[in-house]
Structure formats: C-alpha cells, structure tokens
Design a protein around this motif. Structure first.
Motif, PDB file in Angstrom:
ATOM      1  N   THR A 151       0.834  -1.208   0.000  1.00  0.00           N
ATOM      2  CA  THR A 151       0.000   0.000   0.000  1.00  0.00           C
ATOM      3  C   THR A 151       0.864   1.251   0.000  1.00  0.00           C
ATOM      4  O   THR A 151       0.616   2.201  -0.762  1.00  0.00           O
ATOM      5  N   ARG A 152       1.883   1.289   0.854  1.00  0.00           N
ATOM      6  CA  ARG A 152       2.757   2.468   0.918  1.00  0.00           C
ATOM      7  C   ARG A 152       3.480   2.690  -0.400  1.00  0.00           C
ATOM      8  O   ARG A 152       3.574   3.822  -0.884  1.00  0.00           O
ATOM      9  N   GLN A 153       3.995   1.601  -0.966  1.00  0.00           N
ATOM     10  CA  GLN A 153       4.705   1.740  -2.241  1.00  0.00           C
ATOM     11  C   GLN A 153       3.762   2.164  -3.366  1.00  0.00           C
ATOM     12  O   GLN A 153       4.113   2.978  -4.222  1.00  0.00           O
TER      13      GLN A 153
ATOM     14  N   ALA B  61      -0.956   1.850   7.587  1.00  0.00           N
ATOM     15  CA  ALA B  61      -0.434   1.782   6.218  1.00  0.00           C
ATOM     16  C   ALA B  61      -0.346   3.156   5.567  1.00  0.00           C
ATOM     17  O   ALA B  61       0.583   3.431   4.806  1.00  0.00           O
ATOM     18  N   VAL B  62      -1.322   4.022   5.850  1.00  0.00           N
ATOM     19  CA  VAL B  62      -1.373   5.326   5.166  1.00  0.00           C
ATOM     20  C   VAL B  62      -0.912   6.471   6.061  1.00  0.00           C
ATOM     21  O   VAL B  62      -0.998   7.643   5.681  1.00  0.00           O
ATOM     22  N   ALA B  63      -0.436   6.138   7.266  1.00  0.00           N
ATOM     23  CA  ALA B  63       0.102   7.139   8.203  1.00  0.00           C
ATOM     24  C   ALA B  63      -0.934   8.199   8.579  1.00  0.00           C
ATOM     25  O   ALA B  63      -0.668   9.402   8.544  1.00  0.00           O
ATOM     26  N   LYS B  64      -2.134   7.734   8.889  1.00  0.00           N
ATOM     27  CA  LYS B  64      -3.208   8.613   9.355  1.00  0.00           C
ATOM     28  C   LYS B  64      -3.827   8.006  10.610  1.00  0.00           C
ATOM     29  O   LYS B  64      -3.646   6.823  10.900  1.00  0.00           O
ATOM     30  N   SER B  65      -4.587   8.803  11.334  1.00  0.00           N
ATOM     31  CA  SER B  65      -5.279   8.277  12.516  1.00  0.00           C
ATOM     32  C   SER B  65      -6.466   7.432  12.069  1.00  0.00           C
ATOM     33  O   SER B  65      -7.017   7.631  10.977  1.00  0.00           O
ATOM     34  N   PRO B  66      -6.910   6.492  12.914  1.00  0.00           N
ATOM     35  CA  PRO B  66      -8.101   5.705  12.567  1.00  0.00           C
ATOM     36  C   PRO B  66      -9.323   6.577  12.293  1.00  0.00           C
ATOM     37  O   PRO B  66     -10.125   6.271  11.401  1.00  0.00           O
TER      38      PRO B  66
END
Length: 286
Positions: free
Chosen positions: A58-60, A135-140
């Motif tokens: 996902t990150r890539q 995975a997306v570096a965000k809060s839930p």
C-alpha cells in the motif's frame, strides 16, 4: 520447507497494487520494490506477514500513485485502466470481479490517492481501520472519514445494476454481432439511449479524445469504422466477458457495462502499451 510469505500472498499483493494503480506494469514495479523491502526485513519480528506485506505494498503503491498523477493529467485523450486477461473463476467472486472491472477502476481514478487506498483496502479487502491507518500514516478517525467520503463518491458514480454472467455474455454477443454488420440501426437496438463510449488510444492509436454520449452518436461512430479485416474474440477481461479485436497487427480491447439487456457504457482500450496482458491470464485474489 515453508513457502516464503511474499510468494504465498503474491496474487493478493498484486491485486491490491493493481486496484490502487489501474496498471499491471506499475503494480509489478510496486511488487518488486516491496519484495526488496521484505528481503531486508527481519522476518522473525513480523507477527502477521500478510498484514505487513499488504501495508508495505500500500505504501509503495501510494508513492507510485502520487508520482503518476502528473503524467496522467498530461495523457493524450481519456485514460483508461490497463485491461487484464483473467480466468472465468474470477467472476465467481462477485465482489472481486466488480472491484477489478474497468468500470470500477475508472471510477477509482477520480478519487484522491489516499481515498483510493482507503477504499480499496476497506471495501475490497476488508482490512481493519487500525491497519489501514498504519499503512497510510493517518489516525483511525481520519481513515474512517476518508472511507466515508470515498464510499459516497464511488456510489454516486459506479454502475448501479449488477447482471449475471449469462446476461453479460448474451448482450456482448449481440453487441459484437451488430458491430460486425456496421449498421447504425443494429447498434441502436443493443445500446441504451444514454450510452457513453470511452476510448483510450494514448495518442498512439486512433481513438476518440473525449467520451461520446448518446446512442445515435455512438452508433454512427462505431458504424463508420471499417472492420472488414478484423478478427473478434470473446475473452474474459477483468472478471467479465469482453472482446479482443485484432486488426492487421493492431489490437483493441472492449469492455461493456450492461443494464436492462442493453449496453450503457463501452470502454475501448487501443493504446498498445496497455494491451500486453491479453495472452496469458493474470492471477488475482482477495
């Protein structure tokens, strides 16, 4: 000997990357980058390899999607996803088949990169919000908002009617028969009045540069194409019956959206760079 988790989950990882990018070539690049990161990881410290690998891919894919956005804005004409030859069994998983359809992938193109990643992971692969957040570096909480916004966006744009494979196949055959005759009236009989024709030539093959709306205009356009030297084959593309058209060394792929026994949307991909996956079926999985 235990199979390496990356190899064991490769079909899933490819499907995640493809649904995020709409391009098999870019998905393969993402898998290569993810494999290099996996190879450099201490596997003994990874408690859940499947989740870890999905997060890595996902990150890539997000990184790749952001770099691709400008080139797609500069693309000649309409940009359509890269069609994939699939096996009939993909259609047996209705949700998977719908998620990889050209119609759905085209809708996903209208989402922002983060929205697309969240939608794919949550709606298609049922990844928990906490894992998506990582995975997306965000809060839930932010991920839930993104998911809500993406769902509303997709619901407003995706085809609302699901049809059986047999109906899709029957309408496809009627459409191809009408296409073969080259008669406007035959085409009108198989298309909905508000049908939309979208073509992707990428500046490398003859194709309408903008969507064509309305049965009269679409029928006139299609009837004017000389297909006397063409060979049409029914194939499975992206989990649904579709068509491959070979004309003097040139290739095109046709995918239809069907509702109430008629064609409501036609996707025609003629860009040769996007037609390299039509000889060997691609394995997809959820």
């Amino acid at each position: 000997m235990t199979e390496d988790p990356f190899v064991a989950h490769r079909r899933l990882l490819f499907t995640v990357a493809y649904e995020m990018l709409g391009s098999a070539a870019d998905a393969e690049d993402v898998l290569q980058e993810s494999w290099l990161r996996w190879a450099g990881t201490d596997h003994a410290r990874v408690r859940d390899p499947r989740s870890y690998l999905v997060r890595t891919v996902t990150r890539q894919a997000l990184n790749r999607l952001r770099t691709l956005s400008r080139s797609r804005e500069e693309y000649v004409g309409e940009w359509l996803p890269e069609p994939l030859l699939t096996t009939p069994d993909v259609a047996e998983d209705v949700e998977l088949a719908e998620s990889v359809s050209l119609a759905m992938l085209t809708v996903l193109e209208t989402l922002a990169p983060l929205e697309r990643a969240v939608f794919v992971l949550r709606e298609v692969f049922d990844v928990p919000y906490a894992e998506i957040a990582e995975a997306v570096a965000k809060s839930p909480a932010a991920v839930r908002q993104l998911a809500h916004r993406a769902r509303a966006h997709v619901a407003a744009r995706q085809p609302r009617v699901r049809v059986s494979r047999s109906e899709q196949q029957a309408v496809l055959e009627r459409f191809l028969a009408a296409l073969h005759t080259g008669r406007v009236q035959d085409l009108l009989e198989v298309m909905a009045p508000d049908v939309v024709f979208v073509a992707d030539g990428g500046g490398l093959a003859a194709a309408a540069r903008a969507p064509v709306h309305g049965a009269e205009r679409v029928a006139t356009l299609l009837a004017g194409v000389d297909r006397s030297a063409s060979r049409t084959t029914t194939v499975w593309l992206n989990g649904a019956p579709a068509a491959r058209i070979d004309t003097d060394g040139r290739l095109a792929a046709l995918s239809l959206v069907v509702a109430d026994g008629r064609v409501t949307r036609v996707y025609a991909v003629a860009n040769p760079h996007k037609l390299t996956r039509l000889d060997e079926p691609v394995a997809l999985a959820r």
